[in-house]
Design a protein around this motif. Structure first.
Motif, PDB file in Angstrom:
ATOM      1  N   THR A 194       0.732  -1.082   0.079  1.00  0.00           N
ATOM      2  CA  THR A 194      -0.020   0.019  -0.078  1.00  0.00           C
ATOM      3  C   THR A 194       1.034   1.370  -0.106  1.00  0.00           C
ATOM      4  N   VAL A 195       0.470   2.105  -0.730  1.00  0.00           N
ATOM      5  CA  VAL A 195       1.224   3.407  -0.947  1.00  0.00           C
ATOM      6  C   VAL A 195       0.432   4.580  -1.086  1.00  0.00           C
ATOM      7  N   PRO A 196       0.579   5.679  -0.429  1.00  0.00           N
ATOM      8  CA  PRO A 196      -0.199   6.797  -0.441  1.00  0.00           C
ATOM      9  C   PRO A 196      -0.462   7.619  -1.907  1.00  0.00           C
ATOM     10  N   GLU A 197      -1.175   8.257  -2.022  1.00  0.00           N
ATOM     11  CA  GLU A 197      -1.184   9.105  -3.739  1.00  0.00           C
ATOM     12  C   GLU A 197      -0.063   9.902  -3.877  1.00  0.00           C
ATOM     13  N   ASP A 198       0.692  10.330  -2.868  1.00  0.00           N
ATOM     14  CA  ASP A 198       1.980  11.393  -2.911  1.00  0.00           C
ATOM     15  C   ASP A 198       3.237  10.423  -2.868  1.00  0.00           C
ATOM     16  N   HIS A 199       2.883   9.024  -2.983  1.00  0.00           N
ATOM     17  CA  HIS A 199       4.206   8.412  -2.970  1.00  0.00           C
ATOM     18  C   HIS A 199       5.197   8.644  -4.058  1.00  0.00           C
ATOM     19  N   VAL A 200       6.529   8.538  -3.715  1.00  0.00           N
ATOM     20  CA  VAL A 200       7.475   8.582  -4.684  1.00  0.00           C
ATOM     21  C   VAL A 200       8.232   7.341  -4.683  1.00  0.00           C
ATOM     22  N   PHE A 201       8.525   6.713  -5.802  1.00  0.00           N
ATOM     23  CA  PHE A 201       9.268   5.350  -6.059  1.00  0.00           C
ATOM     24  C   PHE A 201      10.621   5.920  -6.115  1.00  0.00           C
ATOM     25  N   PHE A 202      11.327   4.944  -5.520  1.00  0.00           N
ATOM     26  CA  PHE A 202      12.982   5.182  -5.830  1.00  0.00           C
ATOM     27  C   PHE A 202      13.305   3.724  -6.552  1.00  0.00           C
ATOM     28  N   PRO A 203      14.142   3.896  -7.869  1.00  0.00           N
ATOM     29  CA  PRO A 203      14.341   2.913  -8.820  1.00  0.00           C
ATOM     30  C   PRO A 203      14.894   1.764  -7.833  1.00  0.00           C
ATOM     31  N   PRO A 204      16.065   1.873  -7.162  1.00  0.00           N
ATOM     32  CA  PRO A 204      16.618   0.723  -6.596  1.00  0.00           C
ATOM     33  C   PRO A 204      15.572  -0.066  -5.608  1.00  0.00           C
ATOM     34  N   VAL A 205      14.648   0.779  -4.791  1.00  0.00           N
ATOM     35  CA  VAL A 205      13.784  -0.029  -3.815  1.00  0.00           C
ATOM     36  C   VAL A 205      12.917  -0.542  -4.610  1.00  0.00           C
ATOM     37  N   LEU A 206      12.299  -0.040  -5.953  1.00  0.00           N
ATOM     38  CA  LEU A 206      11.272  -0.701  -6.782  1.00  0.00           C
ATOM     39  C   LEU A 206      12.012  -2.021  -7.332  1.00  0.00           C
ATOM     40  N   SER A 207      13.321  -1.817  -7.718  1.00  0.00           N
ATOM     41  CA  SER A 207      13.904  -2.991  -8.427  1.00  0.00           C
ATOM     42  C   SER A 207      13.792  -4.092  -7.427  1.00  0.00           C
ATOM     43  N   ARG A 208      14.228  -3.885  -6.240  1.00  0.00           N
ATOM     44  CA  ARG A 208      14.345  -4.983  -4.993  1.00  0.00           C
ATOM     45  C   ARG A 208      12.894  -5.560  -4.984  1.00  0.00           C
ATOM     46  N   ALA A 209      11.931  -4.784  -4.931  1.00  0.00           N
ATOM     47  CA  ALA A 209      10.572  -5.387  -4.653  1.00  0.00           C
ATOM     48  C   ALA A 209      10.098  -6.403  -6.028  1.00  0.00           C
ATOM     49  N   VAL A 210      10.204  -5.842  -6.944  1.00  0.00           N
ATOM     50  CA  VAL A 210      10.075  -6.667  -8.226  1.00  0.00           C
ATOM     51  C   VAL A 210      10.644  -7.969  -8.331  1.00  0.00           C
ATOM     52  N   ARG A 211      12.141  -7.662  -7.976  1.00  0.00           N
ATOM     53  CA  ARG A 211      12.946  -9.091  -8.091  1.00  0.00           C
ATOM     54  C   ARG A 211      12.398  -9.904  -7.192  1.00  0.00           C
ATOM     55  N   LEU A 212      12.320  -9.438  -5.728  1.00  0.00           N
ATOM     56  CA  LEU A 212      11.602 -10.554  -4.991  1.00  0.00           C
ATOM     57  C   LEU A 212      10.486 -11.311  -5.366  1.00  0.00           C
ATOM     58  N   ALA A 213       9.611 -10.337  -5.686  1.00  0.00           N
ATOM     59  CA  ALA A 213       8.398 -10.945  -5.957  1.00  0.00           C
ATOM     60  C   ALA A 213       8.383 -11.953  -7.337  1.00  0.00           C
ATOM     61  N   HIS A 214       9.256 -11.743  -8.405  1.00  0.00           N
ATOM     62  CA  HIS A 214       9.785 -12.682  -9.377  1.00  0.00           C
ATOM     63  C   HIS A 214      10.188 -13.836  -8.640  1.00  0.00           C
ATOM     64  N   SER A 215      11.300 -13.767  -7.801  1.00  0.00           N
ATOM     65  CA  SER A 215      12.062 -14.890  -7.356  1.00  0.00           C
ATOM     66  C   SER A 215      11.112 -16.027  -6.775  1.00  0.00           C
ATOM     67  N   VAL A 216       9.924 -15.513  -6.027  1.00  0.00           N
ATOM     68  CA  VAL A 216       9.081 -16.406  -5.292  1.00  0.00           C
ATOM     69  C   VAL A 216       7.710 -16.664  -6.054  1.00  0.00           C
ATOM     70  N   ARG A 217       7.877 -16.354  -7.202  1.00  0.00           N
ATOM     71  CA  ARG A 217       6.680 -16.560  -8.329  1.00  0.00           C
ATOM     72  C   ARG A 217       5.532 -15.737  -7.902  1.00  0.00           C
ATOM     73  N   LYS A 218       5.617 -14.607  -7.648  1.00  0.00           N
ATOM     74  CA  LYS A 218       4.258 -13.978  -7.404  1.00  0.00           C
ATOM     75  C   LYS A 218       4.383 -12.412  -8.338  1.00  0.00           C
ATOM     76  N   GLN A 219       3.263 -11.778  -8.518  1.00  0.00           N
ATOM     77  CA  GLN A 219       3.145 -10.646  -9.005  1.00  0.00           C
ATOM     78  C   GLN A 219       3.189  -9.485  -7.955  1.00  0.00           C
ATOM     79  N   MET A 220       4.125  -8.319  -8.447  1.00  0.00           N
ATOM     80  CA  MET A 220       4.313  -7.279  -7.336  1.00  0.00           C
ATOM     81  C   MET A 220       3.249  -6.179  -7.644  1.00  0.00           C
ATOM     82  N   VAL A 221       2.406  -5.849  -6.957  1.00  0.00           N
ATOM     83  CA  VAL A 221       1.388  -5.197  -7.036  1.00  0.00           C
ATOM     84  C   VAL A 221       1.263  -3.756  -5.814  1.00  0.00           C
ATOM     85  N   PHE A 222       1.154  -2.582  -6.407  1.00  0.00           N
ATOM     86  CA  PHE A 222       0.996  -1.371  -5.461  1.00  0.00           C
ATOM     87  C   PHE A 222      -0.235  -0.880  -5.541  1.00  0.00           C
TER      88      PHE A 222
END
Length: 328
Positions: free
Chosen positions: A283-311
């Protein structure tokens, strides 16, 4: 020839209008010459000039070059490029991707990502995010709006529960068994069921449990929400997403072990063999700011455990944004 054979630029009368990245690409391959005020520019001089004229030019050039060398026809467009499917080209087939180019050091506000995602969806295109790291390697992602839905049956009735420190205990053994077996709520502790704050708020709102504190004083939904906010910052938004997912007939459990708010199942038929969850939802607020390294870790982890990353984010209703790795 440049347009007819490679679909570079846009024909203008007897000439051809090229973007700066197209010109740099062709100049580097000695397919065009560039002069300024009567002086011919080599690649270095032109690249430095283009970089001073167009913010983010270096990153766009790296992505443009990479996609061209992969065999795609690429044209300037919004937000940065249009990419045509292999075997297709401008004038014959529609673009497959809109491309958003991002530096790994560039903060990306949620609102600036949602706009091109929605435009791409409205135009029946895919949004490709091309993130350029400090070594000019590119990681590609697809971002799209996600329609979340499950197939769980209606929930069973619970009973009387007690709010302790930061969780709730349902005491009745039969009610505990029903809620856990049919809705995958809580964690059994002996014959009792321990419920999280969001689970308790949802069941309380739906009238499926009654709640008291240690002294036996009744707690209504408003009182419980006030206490939960004191225990957990941002509980109101987290609960709003939890409720929306449950209302969509999904099973929602904590995603703590994956670094997200929730792990989400489309369906849990029984407790003998619980399937793997399909989604990780944060869950993220409407004024959330993504930082690419953090985003990359989240998506990579989801992929590694065979899940889809959804915000999940609020926009009137709760909306969902899926981001996944993409291999062009």
């Amino acid at each position: 020839d440049l347009y007819d054979q490679g679909y570079f630029g846009r024909p203008r009368g007897q000439g051809l209008e090229l973007s700066l990245v197209e010109a740099a690409y062709l100049l580097d391959r000695s397919r065009i010459g560039v002069s300024l005020d009567g002086k011919e520019l080599d690649f270095k001089a032109f690249f430095q000039l283009a970089s001073s004229l167009e913010k983010g030019f270096e990153f766009r050039y790296v992505v443009y070059k990479d996609l061209r060398e992969r065999g795609y026809y690429v044209q300037p467009g919004r937000p940065d490029f249009r990419v045509y499917p292999r075997g297709g080209h401008p004038g014959e087939s529609p673009a497959e991707f809109y491309v958003l180019v991002i530096s790994e050091r560039m903060p990306l506000p949620l609102k600036e990502l949602i706009e091109p995602v929605r435009i791409a969806g409205q135009m029946r295109k895919k949004l490709m995010m091309a993130i350029v790291d400090e070594e000019s390697d590119i990681t590609f992602y697809e971002a799209k709006e996600k329609d979340m839905s499950g197939s769980m049956a209606d929930d069973e009735q619970g009973g009387m529960a007690t709010l302790l420190e930061d969780r709730v205990v349902l005491w009745d053994a039969d009610a505990s068994r029903r809620l856990h077996e049919h809705g995958f709520y809580g964690k059994p502790v002996g014959e009792r069921l321990q419920l999280s704050l969001v689970e308790s708020a949802y069941l309380l709102e739906r009238g499926l449990i009654q709640l008291v504190d240690r002294s036996g004083t009744s707690i209504d939904r408003r009182g419980f929400m006030a206490r939960a906010l004191q225990i957990e910052d941002g509980f109101d938004l987290k609960y709003r997403v939890y409720k929306d997912l449950r209302d969509r007939k999904l099973v929602v459990k904590t995603g703590f072990k994956f670094g997200t708010h929730f792990r989400v199942y489309k369906h849990v038929a029984g407790l003998q063999k619980v399937p793997h969850s399909e989604y990780l939802v944060h869950t993220v607020p409407e004024d959330h700011v993504f930082f690419p390294p953090v985003l990359s870790r989240a998506v990579r982890l989801a992929h590694s455990v065979r899940k889809q990353m959804v915000f999940a984010y609020p926009d009137g209703d709760v909306r969902y944004l899926e981001i996944r790795r993409l291999k062009p």
